[in-house]
Design a protein around this motif. Sequence first.
Motif, PDB file in Angstrom:
ATOM      1  N   LYS A 279       0.837  -1.361  -0.197  1.00 38.52           N
ATOM      2  CA  LYS A 279      -0.004   0.038  -0.045  1.00 38.52           C
ATOM      3  C   LYS A 279       0.835   1.203   0.069  1.00 38.52           C
ATOM      4  CE  LYS A 279      -4.087  -1.860   2.164  1.00 38.52           C
ATOM      5  NZ  LYS A 279      -5.178  -1.570   3.407  1.00 38.52           N
ATOM      6  N   LYS A 280       0.443   1.965  -0.814  1.00 37.84           N
ATOM      7  CA  LYS A 280       1.101   3.370  -0.984  1.00 37.84           C
ATOM      8  C   LYS A 280       0.570   4.288   0.143  1.00 37.84           C
ATOM      9  CE  LYS A 280       1.255   3.982  -5.891  1.00 37.84           C
ATOM     10  NZ  LYS A 280       0.757   4.908  -7.043  1.00 37.84           N
ATOM     11  N   ALA A 281       1.705   5.197   0.824  1.00 41.39           N
ATOM     12  CA  ALA A 281       1.416   6.029   1.902  1.00 41.39           C
ATOM     13  C   ALA A 281       0.202   7.119   1.549  1.00 41.39           C
ATOM     14  CB  ALA A 281       2.490   6.599   2.157  1.00 41.39           C
ATOM     15  N   VAL A 282      -0.874   7.124   2.414  1.00 37.94           N
ATOM     16  CA  VAL A 282      -1.900   8.361   1.820  1.00 37.94           C
ATOM     17  C   VAL A 282      -1.346   9.397   2.018  1.00 37.94           C
ATOM     18  CG1 VAL A 282      -4.036   9.045   2.735  1.00 37.94           C
ATOM     19  CG2 VAL A 282      -3.517   6.548   2.897  1.00 37.94           C
ATOM     20  N   ASP A 283      -1.772  10.322   0.867  1.00 40.59           N
ATOM     21  CA  ASP A 283      -1.226  11.566   0.710  1.00 40.59           C
ATOM     22  C   ASP A 283      -2.243  12.558   1.359  1.00 40.59           C
ATOM     23  OD1 ASP A 283       0.065  13.749  -2.009  1.00 40.59           O
ATOM     24  OD2 ASP A 283      -0.340  14.109   0.159  1.00 40.59           O
ATOM     25  N   GLN A 284      -2.008  12.846   2.489  1.00 41.87           N
ATOM     26  CA  GLN A 284      -3.083  13.630   3.316  1.00 41.87           C
ATOM     27  C   GLN A 284      -3.360  14.923   2.670  1.00 41.87           C
ATOM     28  OE1 GLN A 284      -4.916  12.816   5.758  1.00 41.87           O
ATOM     29  NE2 GLN A 284      -3.898  10.644   5.953  1.00 41.87           N
ATOM     30  N   ALA A 285      -2.365  15.584   2.001  1.00 45.29           N
ATOM     31  CA  ALA A 285      -2.562  16.806   1.581  1.00 45.29           C
ATOM     32  C   ALA A 285      -3.571  16.888   0.161  1.00 45.29           C
ATOM     33  CB  ALA A 285      -1.272  17.363   1.212  1.00 45.29           C
ATOM     34  N   ALA A 286      -3.373  15.754  -0.482  1.00 46.94           N
ATOM     35  CA  ALA A 286      -4.279  15.522  -1.756  1.00 46.94           C
ATOM     36  C   ALA A 286      -5.635  15.376  -1.411  1.00 46.94           C
ATOM     37  CB  ALA A 286      -3.713  14.513  -2.654  1.00 46.94           C
ATOM     38  N   VAL A 287      -5.747  14.499  -0.359  1.00 45.65           N
ATOM     39  CA  VAL A 287      -6.975  14.317   0.271  1.00 45.65           C
ATOM     40  C   VAL A 287      -7.690  15.539   0.956  1.00 45.65           C
ATOM     41  CG1 VAL A 287      -8.520  12.948   2.171  1.00 45.65           C
ATOM     42  CG2 VAL A 287      -6.726  11.884   0.711  1.00 45.65           C
ATOM     43  N   GLN A 288      -7.131  16.194   1.454  1.00 47.76           N
ATOM     44  CA  GLN A 288      -7.738  17.630   1.895  1.00 47.76           C
ATOM     45  C   GLN A 288      -8.141  18.646   0.787  1.00 47.76           C
ATOM     46  OE1 GLN A 288      -4.896  18.971   4.909  1.00 47.76           O
ATOM     47  NE2 GLN A 288      -5.493  17.403   6.349  1.00 47.76           N
ATOM     48  N   GLU A 289      -7.469  18.480  -0.088  1.00 51.22           N
ATOM     49  CA  GLU A 289      -7.488  19.308  -1.251  1.00 51.22           C
ATOM     50  C   GLU A 289      -8.734  18.948  -2.196  1.00 51.22           C
ATOM     51  OE1 GLU A 289      -6.247  22.118  -1.986  1.00 51.22           O
ATOM     52  OE2 GLU A 289      -7.075  22.274  -4.045  1.00 51.22           O
ATOM     53  N   GLN A 290      -8.935  17.769  -2.078  1.00 47.36           N
ATOM     54  CA  GLN A 290     -10.194  17.139  -2.806  1.00 47.36           C
ATOM     55  C   GLN A 290     -11.378  17.282  -2.086  1.00 47.36           C
ATOM     56  OE1 GLN A 290      -9.593  12.937  -3.511  1.00 47.36           O
ATOM     57  NE2 GLN A 290     -11.382  12.805  -5.141  1.00 47.36           N
ATOM     58  N   GLN A 291     -11.373  17.083  -0.832  1.00 46.77           N
ATOM     59  CA  GLN A 291     -12.332  17.461   0.078  1.00 46.77           C
ATOM     60  C   GLN A 291     -12.767  19.051   0.274  1.00 46.77           C
ATOM     61  OE1 GLN A 291     -11.303  16.186   3.961  1.00 46.77           O
ATOM     62  NE2 GLN A 291     -12.065  13.910   3.249  1.00 46.77           N
ATOM     63  N   ARG A 292     -12.011  20.100   0.001  1.00 41.54           N
ATOM     64  CA  ARG A 292     -11.886  21.468  -0.017  1.00 41.54           C
ATOM     65  C   ARG A 292     -12.752  21.795  -1.400  1.00 41.54           C
ATOM     66  NH1 ARG A 292     -10.037  25.798  -1.786  1.00 41.54           N
ATOM     67  NH2 ARG A 292      -8.605  24.955  -2.942  1.00 41.54           N
ATOM     68  N   VAL A 293     -12.420  21.160  -2.365  1.00 40.99           N
ATOM     69  CA  VAL A 293     -12.817  21.297  -3.679  1.00 40.99           C
ATOM     70  C   VAL A 293     -14.214  20.908  -3.897  1.00 40.99           C
ATOM     71  CG1 VAL A 293     -12.815  20.863  -6.301  1.00 40.99           C
ATOM     72  CG2 VAL A 293     -10.829  21.519  -5.054  1.00 40.99           C
ATOM     73  N   ALA A 294     -14.485  19.718  -3.183  1.00 35.51           N
ATOM     74  CA  ALA A 294     -15.956  19.180  -3.197  1.00 35.51           C
ATOM     75  C   ALA A 294     -16.738  20.193  -2.314  1.00 35.51           C
ATOM     76  CB  ALA A 294     -16.128  17.864  -2.683  1.00 35.51           C
ATOM     77  N   ARG A 295     -16.539  20.753  -1.355  1.00 33.32           N
ATOM     78  CA  ARG A 295     -17.230  21.348  -0.228  1.00 33.32           C
ATOM     79  C   ARG A 295     -17.329  22.950  -1.080  1.00 33.32           C
ATOM     80  NH1 ARG A 295     -14.015  19.748   4.029  1.00 33.32           N
ATOM     81  NH2 ARG A 295     -12.806  21.835   3.673  1.00 33.32           N
ATOM     82  N   ALA A 296     -16.527  23.237  -1.688  1.00 34.39           N
ATOM     83  CA  ALA A 296     -16.559  24.681  -2.471  1.00 34.39           C
ATOM     84  C   ALA A 296     -17.758  24.487  -3.595  1.00 34.39           C
ATOM     85  CB  ALA A 296     -15.272  25.162  -2.857  1.00 34.39           C
ATOM     86  N   GLU A 297     -17.666  23.286  -4.271  1.00 31.69           N
ATOM     87  CA  GLU A 297     -18.523  23.304  -5.422  1.00 31.69           C
ATOM     88  C   GLU A 297     -19.907  23.096  -4.945  1.00 31.69           C
ATOM     89  OE1 GLU A 297     -15.601  21.026  -8.757  1.00 31.69           O
ATOM     90  OE2 GLU A 297     -17.126  19.690  -7.349  1.00 31.69           O
ATOM     91  N   ALA A 298     -20.074  22.597  -3.654  1.00 34.72           N
ATOM     92  CA  ALA A 298     -21.648  22.472  -3.167  1.00 34.72           C
ATOM     93  C   ALA A 298     -22.099  23.592  -2.731  1.00 34.72           C
ATOM     94  CB  ALA A 298     -21.686  21.171  -1.894  1.00 34.72           C
ATOM     95  N   ASP A 299     -21.176  24.706  -2.392  1.00 29.94           N
ATOM     96  CA  ASP A 299     -21.560  26.091  -1.759  1.00 29.94           C
ATOM     97  C   ASP A 299     -22.094  26.950  -2.716  1.00 29.94           C
ATOM     98  OD1 ASP A 299     -19.981  27.555   1.153  1.00 29.94           O
ATOM     99  OD2 ASP A 299     -21.882  28.130  -0.240  1.00 29.94           O
ATOM    100  N   SER A 300     -23.354  27.625  -2.305  1.00 28.46           N
ATOM    101  CA  SER A 300     -24.001  28.551  -3.353  1.00 28.46           C
ATOM    102  C   SER A 300     -23.310  29.727  -3.689  1.00 28.46           C
ATOM    103  CB  SER A 300     -25.358  28.730  -2.994  1.00 28.46           C
ATOM    104  OG  SER A 300     -25.413  29.490  -1.599  1.00 28.46           O
TER     105      SER A 300
END
Lengths: 153, 190
Positions: free
Chosen positions: A32-53
């Motif tokens: 298993k690759k080491a989880v890239d926490q920074a990439a995951v956080q960036e992905q979550q931030r983009v998803a939240r921003a897209e759902a925000d009116s």
Amino acid sequence: MNRRLLIALSALSLLAASSAEAQFTTVVAPPKKAVDQAAVQEQQRVARAEADSSHRATMQEMSAWVDSVAGAPALGSVVADSAAGAVVMDSATASRVSEPATTRFQDGARAPNTASPLPLLLLAGIGATLLGLGVILTSRRAVPAPVRRRRAP
Amino acid sequence: MVVGVALAGWAGAAYARGWLAQSHARAEWEARLAHAAVQRARSYGSPASESLVEGAPVARLVVPKIALDDIVLEGVTGEVLNGGPGHLPGSALPGDTGNAVVSAHRDRHFRRLGELSIGDTVVTETEARRTRWRVVGRTVVHKDAPVIRRETGRVLTLTTCWPIGYLGGAPERLILKAVPADTQLAAAQD
């Protein structure tokens, strides 16, 4: 001799098929690759921003404009909205979304559907009837009258 | 020709059914008025809008300018509107506090509604009261525009398809707003 050898090899391959399959299909899982926490956080931030009116306001208008050019309806519903917390639909988009006809009073409802197909159907029916009558009359006139032959004296 | 006769016959039968329904509604309305008079004498209240049955006569609508005198039925479905102007369920009864919405087809009962203008008179009659209205607003809006609004005062809204005299779909709606004739015009045009 060759034929016997061929049969023997075939029987051997049939018998050894299961073990051979096991040998060849075994998959060795990669580590298993080491989880890239920074990439995951960036992905979550983009998803939240897209759902925000508030973030999507300009994109909504852009989307509505593109859809209006293309002639396609655009839905503007927003879930998990941090600003409004409810479904947001701009008026230009809402006017184009097909909704069921108003059958009960509701504040902000559109006027009841009072369009009736009856006049069009009546006119089409009368037109088709007249057309049919015309065809029948024309075809009767086109048939030549039977010619009577005079008997020879 | 067979198709034509069938189409014309079907449409003609629908018109005939509508005419019969309006005649039946008028007879029923007169009977209800008589019954309501007896109820009032026995001090019962008038029926609430919520309890009305679809297709039942709820009011009489008279517009002298366009020679309209029809019985308003409860509901705005196609079957109801074929028989007469329809009262939008859940809206106030004409004359009661709130917005009373009445709709009808542009090719039948409201075919001359476009001739009405601001200042014209409309009269409604329910089991409870007779109200004289004055038209204070006349607008043509897109068919999907949100025009049905809750009102705090007494308002009568008449709607039909627009343009009148146009075959096929109706892209717009004609909306007439009226207030009781004794109401101040400035207050009505909020």
